[in-house]
Write a protein that holds these residues in place. Structure first.
Motif, PDB file in Angstrom:
ATOM      1  N   VAL A 128       7.793   3.376   8.493  1.00 40.13           N
ATOM      2  CA  VAL A 128       6.431   3.429   7.964  1.00 40.13           C
ATOM      3  C   VAL A 128       5.433   2.952   9.013  1.00 40.13           C
ATOM      4  O   VAL A 128       5.430   1.782   9.398  1.00 40.13           O
ATOM      5  CB  VAL A 128       6.310   2.552   6.693  1.00 40.13           C
ATOM      6  CG1 VAL A 128       4.873   2.520   6.197  1.00 40.13           C
ATOM      7  CG2 VAL A 128       7.241   3.057   5.597  1.00 40.13           C
TER       8      VAL A 128
ATOM      9  N   GLU B 206       1.668   6.827   7.299  1.00 37.32           N
ATOM     10  CA  GLU B 206       2.622   7.216   6.259  1.00 37.32           C
ATOM     11  C   GLU B 206       1.918   7.550   4.940  1.00 37.32           C
ATOM     12  O   GLU B 206       1.001   6.847   4.499  1.00 37.32           O
ATOM     13  CB  GLU B 206       3.612   6.071   6.021  1.00 37.32           C
ATOM     14  CG  GLU B 206       4.677   6.361   4.973  1.00 37.32           C
ATOM     15  CD  GLU B 206       5.683   7.388   5.434  1.00 37.32           C
ATOM     16  OE1 GLU B 206       6.337   7.990   4.555  1.00 37.32           O
ATOM     17  OE2 GLU B 206       5.819   7.596   6.657  1.00 37.32           O
TER      18      GLU B 206
ATOM     19  N   GLN C 193       9.676  -1.724   2.385  1.00 37.78           N
ATOM     20  CA  GLN C 193       9.073  -0.847   3.388  1.00 37.78           C
ATOM     21  C   GLN C 193       9.640  -1.192   4.761  1.00 37.78           C
ATOM     22  O   GLN C 193       9.726  -2.369   5.116  1.00 37.78           O
ATOM     23  CB  GLN C 193       7.540  -1.013   3.424  1.00 37.78           C
ATOM     24  CG  GLN C 193       6.827  -0.711   2.128  1.00 37.78           C
ATOM     25  CD  GLN C 193       6.816  -1.897   1.187  1.00 37.78           C
ATOM     26  OE1 GLN C 193       7.023  -3.040   1.591  1.00 37.78           O
ATOM     27  NE2 GLN C 193       6.598  -1.642  -0.092  1.00 37.78           N
TER      28      GLN C 193
ATOM     29  N   TYR D 265       0.834  -1.205   0.000  1.00 38.39           N
ATOM     30  CA  TYR D 265       0.000   0.000   0.000  1.00 38.39           C
ATOM     31  C   TYR D 265       0.868   1.255   0.000  1.00 38.39           C
ATOM     32  O   TYR D 265       0.507   2.267  -0.603  1.00 38.39           O
ATOM     33  CB  TYR D 265      -0.913  -0.010   1.226  1.00 38.39           C
ATOM     34  CG  TYR D 265      -1.665   1.282   1.455  1.00 38.39           C
ATOM     35  CD1 TYR D 265      -2.916   1.480   0.880  1.00 38.39           C
ATOM     36  CD2 TYR D 265      -1.125   2.299   2.240  1.00 38.39           C
ATOM     37  CE1 TYR D 265      -3.610   2.672   1.080  1.00 38.39           C
ATOM     38  CE2 TYR D 265      -1.807   3.486   2.440  1.00 38.39           C
ATOM     39  CZ  TYR D 265      -3.046   3.675   1.857  1.00 38.39           C
ATOM     40  OH  TYR D 265      -3.711   4.855   2.055  1.00 38.39           O
ATOM     41  N   TYR D 266       2.011   1.203   0.695  1.00 39.55           N
ATOM     42  CA  TYR D 266       2.854   2.386   0.847  1.00 39.55           C
ATOM     43  C   TYR D 266       3.790   2.616  -0.342  1.00 39.55           C
ATOM     44  O   TYR D 266       4.394   3.680  -0.449  1.00 39.55           O
ATOM     45  CB  TYR D 266       3.688   2.273   2.124  1.00 39.55           C
ATOM     46  CG  TYR D 266       2.856   2.060   3.358  1.00 39.55           C
ATOM     47  CD1 TYR D 266       2.089   3.083   3.902  1.00 39.55           C
ATOM     48  CD2 TYR D 266       2.817   0.809   3.983  1.00 39.55           C
ATOM     49  CE1 TYR D 266       1.314   2.879   5.026  1.00 39.55           C
ATOM     50  CE2 TYR D 266       2.036   0.596   5.113  1.00 39.55           C
ATOM     51  CZ  TYR D 266       1.292   1.627   5.628  1.00 39.55           C
ATOM     52  OH  TYR D 266       0.517   1.424   6.741  1.00 39.55           O
TER      53      TYR D 266
ATOM     54  N   HIS E 103       0.518   0.329  -4.594  1.00 37.10           N
ATOM     55  CA  HIS E 103      -0.375   1.228  -3.853  1.00 37.10           C
ATOM     56  C   HIS E 103      -1.754   1.260  -4.492  1.00 37.10           C
ATOM     57  O   HIS E 103      -2.773   1.199  -3.799  1.00 37.10           O
ATOM     58  CB  HIS E 103       0.192   2.640  -3.801  1.00 37.10           C
ATOM     59  CG  HIS E 103      -0.816   3.643  -3.306  1.00 37.10           C
ATOM     60  ND1 HIS E 103      -1.222   3.692  -1.986  1.00 37.10           N
ATOM     61  CD2 HIS E 103      -1.549   4.592  -3.952  1.00 37.10           C
ATOM     62  CE1 HIS E 103      -2.142   4.622  -1.833  1.00 37.10           C
ATOM     63  NE2 HIS E 103      -2.353   5.191  -3.015  1.00 37.10           N
TER      64      HIS E 103
ATOM     65  N   PRO F 285       1.600   7.346   1.151  1.00 38.88           N
ATOM     66  CA  PRO F 285       2.106   6.328   0.221  1.00 38.88           C
ATOM     67  C   PRO F 285       2.731   6.926  -1.035  1.00 38.88           C
ATOM     68  O   PRO F 285       2.434   8.062  -1.413  1.00 38.88           O
ATOM     69  CB  PRO F 285       0.856   5.525  -0.142  1.00 38.88           C
ATOM     70  CG  PRO F 285      -0.264   6.510   0.014  1.00 38.88           C
ATOM     71  CD  PRO F 285       0.125   7.398   1.157  1.00 38.88           C
ATOM     72  N   HIS F 286       3.630   6.139  -1.659  1.00 35.04           N
ATOM     73  CA  HIS F 286       4.127   6.440  -2.993  1.00 35.04           C
ATOM     74  C   HIS F 286       3.149   5.829  -3.989  1.00 35.04           C
ATOM     75  O   HIS F 286       2.821   4.649  -3.898  1.00 35.04           O
ATOM     76  CB  HIS F 286       5.519   5.839  -3.185  1.00 35.04           C
ATOM     77  CG  HIS F 286       6.581   6.564  -2.426  1.00 35.04           C
ATOM     78  ND1 HIS F 286       7.906   6.441  -2.724  1.00 35.04           N
ATOM     79  CD2 HIS F 286       6.517   7.432  -1.374  1.00 35.04           C
ATOM     80  CE1 HIS F 286       8.617   7.197  -1.894  1.00 35.04           C
ATOM     81  NE2 HIS F 286       7.787   7.796  -1.067  1.00 35.04           N
ATOM     82  N   ARG F 287       2.732   6.602  -4.957  1.00 35.41           N
ATOM     83  CA  ARG F 287       1.694   6.139  -5.878  1.00 35.41           C
ATOM     84  C   ARG F 287       2.318   5.323  -7.008  1.00 35.41           C
ATOM     85  O   ARG F 287       2.794   5.872  -7.989  1.00 35.41           O
ATOM     86  CB  ARG F 287       0.899   7.322  -6.409  1.00 35.41           C
ATOM     87  CG  ARG F 287       0.171   8.047  -5.287  1.00 35.41           C
ATOM     88  CD  ARG F 287      -0.837   9.069  -5.784  1.00 35.41           C
ATOM     89  NE  ARG F 287      -1.565   9.625  -4.648  1.00 35.41           N
ATOM     90  CZ  ARG F 287      -2.624   9.088  -4.098  1.00 35.41           C
ATOM     91  NH1 ARG F 287      -3.101   7.957  -4.578  1.00 35.41           N
ATOM     92  NH2 ARG F 287      -3.229   9.651  -3.071  1.00 35.41           N
TER      93      ARG F 287
ATOM     94  N   THR G  93       9.251   2.769   0.039  1.00 34.23           N
ATOM     95  CA  THR G  93       9.483   3.923   0.926  1.00 34.23           C
ATOM     96  C   THR G  93      10.919   4.018   1.423  1.00 34.23           C
ATOM     97  O   THR G  93      11.214   4.813   2.318  1.00 34.23           O
ATOM     98  CB  THR G  93       8.525   3.857   2.130  1.00 34.23           C
ATOM     99  OG1 THR G  93       8.629   2.572   2.748  1.00 34.23           O
ATOM    100  CG2 THR G  93       7.093   4.084   1.683  1.00 34.23           C
TER     101      THR G  93
ATOM    102  N   ARG H  93      -2.722  -4.807   6.480  1.00 27.30           N
ATOM    103  CA  ARG H  93      -1.584  -4.424   5.636  1.00 27.30           C
ATOM    104  C   ARG H  93      -0.420  -5.349   5.970  1.00 27.30           C
ATOM    105  O   ARG H  93       0.406  -5.081   6.837  1.00 27.30           O
ATOM    106  CB  ARG H  93      -1.230  -2.955   5.839  1.00 27.30           C
ATOM    107  CG  ARG H  93      -2.301  -2.015   5.314  1.00 27.30           C
ATOM    108  CD  ARG H  93      -1.932  -0.564   5.469  1.00 27.30           C
ATOM    109  NE  ARG H  93      -3.014   0.297   4.983  1.00 27.30           N
ATOM    110  CZ  ARG H  93      -3.103   1.606   5.200  1.00 27.30           C
ATOM    111  NH1 ARG H  93      -2.151   2.221   5.915  1.00 27.30           N
ATOM    112  NH2 ARG H  93      -4.115   2.300   4.710  1.00 27.30           N
TER     113      ARG H  93
END
Length: 297
Positions: free
Chosen positions: A126, A130, A269, A117-118, A138, A132-134, A121, A162
């Motif tokens: 995290v 946090e 992550q 999801y994140y 994610h 997230p990076h798209r 990173t 998660r």
């Protein structure tokens, strides 16, 4: 409780079911292939061939939604990406619709997600807050969670899992690593500095049961409090197997083999289970090497 479960033949589900049954719960597993499910689960659980004929979930006290095609089994072609998304989104939407159609809805929906999801990173710590990076991981998880949260009401709470790398005796990411590591051909991948957030299958099952039994809701990082870098993980696994773990795999080789999905291995992550620990959940497995020895011994 009467519990409806999807993904019951997967790594987490097949371990969780007997734990739930020992606690006195009745579990019904939704499965596309009933014969395969009977063999996998040894015929000790009620099976349901699908949700199409159902009008509501009035008879269910809880739903545990773990369905989804394994994300790392195939290269991410456009078609495979669609399969990965819809194997998660569609059944989750169906469950949400059934919950909303219920006069006496389940008290809780525990729905799968992942620390993907994140996005990647790097070294950042995290927690569930946090940003997230798209990227693709994610996108798939964010929509998955968004659909599940539509079931949230004053009568149904929603918990989102998660999940990191689950360490279990068979299957999962560890199952893919073991053949090479057992013959001394394992080692760090890429830079070796990327973080790998892991959880022992015992803690994973216990945490799901914890969420089932406590008045909690929202996202939870299902990971050990002590993530490890890829290089540390490789050395710990080699030590647990009494094998060397020095065969470094260059990032370029991984990208050639896996394409876009190489991000699952080359990225990572440094996730912490902030909300689980704050809720009072107690982990059993903190030390990575001890956890690996337990599952591969």
């Amino acid at each position: 409780m009467n519990i409806l479960m999807t993904g019951g033949t997967g790594l987490i589900g097949s371990y969780l079911i007997p734990r739930l049954q020992k606690l006195g719960h009745d579990v019904t597993v939704v499965a596309r292939d009933l014969d395969k499910a009977r063999k996998k689960l040894n015929g000790h659980v009620a099976l349901l061939g699908g949700l199409d004929g159902m009008q509501n979930l009035n008879a269910c006290d809880a739903v545990i939604n773990l369905a989804g095609e394994p994300i790392a089994d195939k290269r991410w072609s456009d078609e495979q990406k669609k399969r990965l998304c819809h194997s998660r989104w569609d059944i989750t939407q169906r469950l949400v619709d059934l919950i909303k159609s219920s006069d006496n809805p389940p008290a809780v929906l525990i729905s799968g997600s992942a620390i993907g999801y994140y996005g990647d990173t790097g070294d950042a710590v995290v927690t569930e807050e946090e940003t997230p990076h798209r990227e693709f991981t994610h996108e798939i998880c964010a929509r998955w969670e968004q659909i599940a949260c539509e079931a949230q009401s004053d009568r149904t709470r929603v918990c989102l899992l998660r999940t990191g790398i689950v360490l279990a005796p068979t299957g999962g990411a560890l199952g893919k690593m073991l053949p090479l590591f057992r013959v001394g051909l394992g080692g760090p991948v890429g830079s070796g500095h990327q973080y790998l957030s892991w959880i022992h299958i015992d803690d994973m099952a216990n945490a799901v049961i914890w969420l089932l039994n406590n008045d909690l809701r929202g996202p939870f990082n299902m990971v050990s409090p002590y993530p490890a870098q890829n290089e540390q993980f490789a050395h710990a696994l080699g030590h647990a197997l009494h094998r060397p773990a020095v065969m470094h795999v260059p990032a370029a080789t991984v990208r050639l083999m896996m394409g876009e999905s190489a991000t699952l291995v080359l990225g990572g992550q440094r996730a912490l289970p902030k909300r689980l620990e704050a809720s009072g959940f107690a982990f059993r497995w903190f030390d990575l090497e001890e956890a690996l020895k337990d599952v591969v011994g």
